[in-house]
Design an enzyme around this catalytic site. Structure first.
Site, PDB file in Angstrom:
ATOM      1  N   ASP A  18       0.849  -1.185   0.000  1.00 22.29           N
ATOM      2  CA  ASP A  18       0.000   0.000   0.000  1.00 22.29           C
ATOM      3  C   ASP A  18       0.894   1.248   0.000  1.00 22.29           C
ATOM      4  O   ASP A  18       1.679   1.438   0.921  1.00 22.29           O
ATOM      5  CB  ASP A  18      -0.863  -0.049   1.272  1.00 22.29           C
ATOM      6  CG  ASP A  18      -1.972   0.992   1.284  1.00 22.29           C
ATOM      7  OD1 ASP A  18      -2.915   0.822   2.059  1.00 22.29           O
ATOM      8  OD2 ASP A  18      -1.859   1.982   0.534  1.00 22.29           O
ATOM      9  N   ASP A  64      -3.031   2.267  -6.198  1.00 16.50           N
ATOM     10  CA  ASP A  64      -1.953   2.325  -5.198  1.00 16.50           C
ATOM     11  C   ASP A  64      -1.932   1.124  -4.245  1.00 16.50           C
ATOM     12  O   ASP A  64      -1.295   1.181  -3.201  1.00 16.50           O
ATOM     13  CB  ASP A  64      -2.050   3.623  -4.385  1.00 16.50           C
ATOM     14  CG  ASP A  64      -3.308   3.673  -3.529  1.00 16.50           C
ATOM     15  OD1 ASP A  64      -4.285   2.990  -3.882  1.00 16.50           O
ATOM     16  OD2 ASP A  64      -3.313   4.383  -2.519  1.00 16.50           O
ATOM     17  N   GLU A  65      -2.614   0.046  -4.593  1.00 19.63           N
ATOM     18  CA  GLU A  65      -2.609  -1.143  -3.739  1.00 19.63           C
ATOM     19  C   GLU A  65      -2.410  -2.400  -4.584  1.00 19.63           C
ATOM     20  O   GLU A  65      -3.063  -2.561  -5.615  1.00 19.63           O
ATOM     21  CB  GLU A  65      -3.943  -1.288  -2.998  1.00 19.63           C
ATOM     22  CG  GLU A  65      -4.173  -0.258  -1.922  1.00 19.63           C
ATOM     23  CD  GLU A  65      -5.460  -0.524  -1.184  1.00 19.63           C
ATOM     24  OE1 GLU A  65      -5.728  -1.698  -0.843  1.00 19.63           O
ATOM     25  OE2 GLU A  65      -6.214   0.428  -0.985  1.00 19.63           O
TER      26      GLU A  65
END
Length: 411
Positions: A9, A111-112
DNA sequence: TCTGGGGTCCTAGGACCC
DNA sequence: TCTGGGGTCCTAGGACCC
């Protein structure tokens, strides 16, 4: 042989990526070291906080609040505009690095990333190495959660930040997860938190201890899901390819209220163009068209209707958009308009309705316009009705090659 | 409130059919 | 018929996620 799931993350993703980009392009000030945010344009009425630095967080600034309110909390706050193209590049670079460690990598959002590590090395060493390599070679930090399944990995990555690796193994659930407030659990939002608190359930441990049938009858299927999560029960695979999309939509907040049907229909046409191009890029047809908007007082409405047959034709879809809008709109000024299509199916089979004829010319026109726009730019070709209208002929988010599955309410 | 934009899943009532 | 129950489709709205 070891096997663990990682959840990677990016810390304050947009802000970290913006800071890293600026440093790599000659700037000396690091946005991460000062109270700063990536925020929408207030003048265009898109003024919300998209990401914040840690110093900004210390002022109580939260993602999603208005830029106005954030500046009240911290008058010296620096707000920079989002540059999505930069973030896609950073995200792609990170995913490429992560893929070196396993063929099982799932891009969960921009973003993960989930990774299913299977190998001889100690998973914790591998996680530390990934964290460090991303920091030194790409210039931004991540948190990595390590666990036996995706849920545990995701909860773990949310422990102390930034630039940390945390484990949440089965035997650690009681000590590390159960004392946390119930809203820290994936899928427990504002409303569910209140329902649970009202019955005296404050921690994840309180939720885990409930009787299974009790919560199932009380909160139905979502209740069972969060009860299983609270007990660490989750077994979905790390999927290399996301499922095909179930809907595609675009919406926009206008800089000024839209007050005439003419303007509203132009905005909706611009949105429909984008939605249809994305639909065709996915090689899908739709059977369901939806129009929604918010008026000047932020009250929202929507209307949707099933088509007689599946289609990807801009003309047919826009025709339904017009119909729905005219039925729905009561003439009040509008600040946000949206178009989406659902009930998608692969476009390799065409089922003609008994009442319709195949319009080869319209199909070819859509294909040709898509090709020109993809080659020469999204506004290389547009409808004359937009001339002098002040309204952009193609409205909506980036039309990315792979259109990440931005979300899944389930892991 | 000066409140973005992209999604998925679930519930619920009515229509319609058997 | 003073009508039962189950299944599926349609539509609207809500909750949640990043």
């Amino acid at each position: 042989m070891h096997r663990k799931i990682f959840h990677i993350d990016v810390n304050s993703a947009y802000l970290s990526w913006e800071a890293a980009w600026r440093l790599q392009h000659g700037e000396t000030l690091d946005l991460r070291d000062i109270p700063s945010i990536v925020g929408g344009d207030v003048k265009k009425r898109r003024g919300i906080v998209l990401a914040k630095s840690i110093p900004a967080k210390a002022y109580g600034i939260q993602t999603g609040e208005t830029v106005y309110s954030a500046v009240q909390k911290c008058p010296s706050l620096i707000s920079v505009a989002p540059q999505y193209e930069r973030y896609v590049v950073a995200s792609d670079s990170m995913v490429a690095l992560i893929r070196e460690y396993s063929p099982y990598v799932q891009r969960y959002s921009v973003d993960e990333v989930f990774l299913d590590y299977q190998g001889k090395r100690d998973p914790l060493d591998v996680a530390e190495e990934i964290r460090e390599r991303i920091k030194t070679t790409l210039g931004f930090t991540v948190n990595i959660g390590v666990g036996e399944n995706k849920l545990l990995a995701k909860v773990a990555s949310d422990f102390t930040k930034p630039d940390r690796v945390h484990t949440l193994y089965r035997e650690e659930i009681k000590r590390k997860m159960w004392p946390l407030p119930v809203e820290d659990l994936f899928m427990v939002g504002r409303r569910t938190k209140k329902k649970l608190n009202d019955r005296g359930i404050w921690t994840i441990g309180d939720l885990a201890a409930l009787d299974r049938d009790y919560i199932l009858h009380w909160l139905k299927k979502p209740g069972l899901t969060i009860w299983e999560y609270a007990n660490g029960i989750e077994n979905s695979p790390v999927k290399n390819e996301g499922p095909p999309p179930k809907s595609v939509g675009n919406s926009t907040t206008t800089a000024f209220d839209v007050e005439t049907e003419e303007d509203a229909l132009l905005v909706l046409l611009g949105l429909t163009e984008t939605v249809c191009m994305r639909l065709r890029a996915h090689r899908m047809y739709t059977r369901l068209v939806n129009v929604h908007f918010r008026n000047y007082s932020f009250v929202g409405y929507g209307r949707e209707r099933t088509l007689y047959s599946a289609t990807d034709s801009t003309a047919r879809i826009y025709s339904m958009v017009k119909t729905l809008f005219r039925e729905l709109w009561e003439g009040e000024p509008l600040r946000q308009l949206g178009v989406s299509v659902g009930r998608l199916s692969p476009n390799d089979v065409t089922q003609l309705s008994f009442f319709e004829t195949w319009d080869e010319e319209a199909v070819q026109l859509d294909r040709t316009v898509d090709q020109v726009r993809n080659k020469y730019g999204q506004t290389a070709l547009y409808r004359s009705s937009f001339l002098d209208s002040g309204i952009h002929p193609v409205i909506g988010g980036v039309i990315a090659e792979e259109d990440y599955p931005m979300m899944a309410s389930l892991l």
